[in-house]
Design an enzyme around this catalytic site. Structure first.
Site, PDB file in Angstrom:
ATOM      1  N   VAL A 118       0.902  -1.151   0.000  1.00 16.11           N
ATOM      2  CA  VAL A 118       0.000   0.000   0.000  1.00 16.11           C
ATOM      3  C   VAL A 118       0.944   1.205   0.000  1.00 16.11           C
ATOM      4  CG1 VAL A 118      -1.776   1.262   1.265  1.00 16.11           C
ATOM      5  CG2 VAL A 118      -1.845  -1.242   1.176  1.00 16.11           C
ATOM      6  N   PRO A 119       1.113   1.841  -1.160  1.00 14.69           N
ATOM      7  CA  PRO A 119       2.253   2.726  -1.392  1.00 14.69           C
ATOM      8  C   PRO A 119       2.145   4.142  -0.806  1.00 14.69           C
ATOM      9  CG  PRO A 119       0.930   2.615  -3.357  1.00 14.69           C
ATOM     10  CD  PRO A 119       0.313   1.655  -2.370  1.00 14.69           C
ATOM     11  N   CYS A 120       2.126   4.241   0.503  1.00 13.36           N
ATOM     12  CA  CYS A 120       2.106   5.567   1.128  1.00 13.36           C
ATOM     13  C   CYS A 120       3.402   6.329   0.842  1.00 13.36           C
ATOM     14  CB  CYS A 120       1.832   5.470   2.623  1.00 13.36           C
ATOM     15  SG  CYS A 120       3.041   4.536   3.554  1.00 13.36           S
ATOM     16  N   HIS A 121       4.461   5.610   0.442  1.00 12.83           N
ATOM     17  CA  HIS A 121       5.714   6.278   0.096  1.00 12.83           C
ATOM     18  C   HIS A 121       5.566   7.147  -1.153  1.00 12.83           C
ATOM     19  CE1 HIS A 121       5.841   2.452  -2.146  1.00 12.83           C
ATOM     20  NE2 HIS A 121       6.537   3.110  -3.052  1.00 12.83           N
TER      21      HIS A 121
END
Length: 156
Positions: A118-121
């Protein structure tokens, strides 16, 4: 619940899940790599290894993160940010339909239990700065460069 620890370029990743899906992936600077990978975690381990080997841009294993309805909504919206792209926090708030929920969205991003997947980056500051990453800004920078490497130009 089963947990496995694997080595990555960014530290030791702990992957936790069961037949219902992966509920948590976290990274740390220390820990022992697991010798045997439980069957329910093998697909997630392989896909993460493929990601780090630049052979994968998305993940297809089943996810089962634990969180409030609002957190789930924020995490689902993160999945819509394409590989190699970023979205500003302001764009993320607008995407979710409530630009006034800036603190709540940022808090949910910070509680994302599925590192990388889950690409919060991929969420950055409005001015393009690397802000707010629980894994450390150096990891965020590495991930963004891994997903969108600058082409090296030849001098000749």
């Amino acid at each position: 619940m089963e947990t496995v620890y694997i080595n990555t370029p960014l530290g030791i990743a702990a992957i936790t899940g069961d037949v219902n899906g992966i509920s948590q992936i976290a990274v740390s600077d220390e820990g022992a790599v697991t010798a045997q990978i439980p069957i329910v975690l093998q697909e997630a381990v392989q896909q993460l290894q493929d990601y780090f080997d630049s052979k994968r841009t998305d993940f297809t294993f089943k996810l089962n993160p634990k969180g409030t309805d609002f957190q789930q909504k924020v995490w689902k919206a993160l999945l819509d940010i394409p590989f190699g792209k970023t979205r500003t926090y302001l764009e993320q708030f607008k995407f979710l339909g409530d630009p006034k929920a800036i603190r709540a969205v940022a808090s949910a991003n910070g509680k994302n239990p599925l590192w990388i997947v889950v690409p919060c980056h991929r969420v950055i500051g409005t001015d393009g700065s690397l802000t707010g990453y629980a894994g450390g800004l150096w990891r965020k920078k590495w991930l963004l460069e891994h997903e969108n490497p600058s082409p090296q130009h030849s001098l000749f």
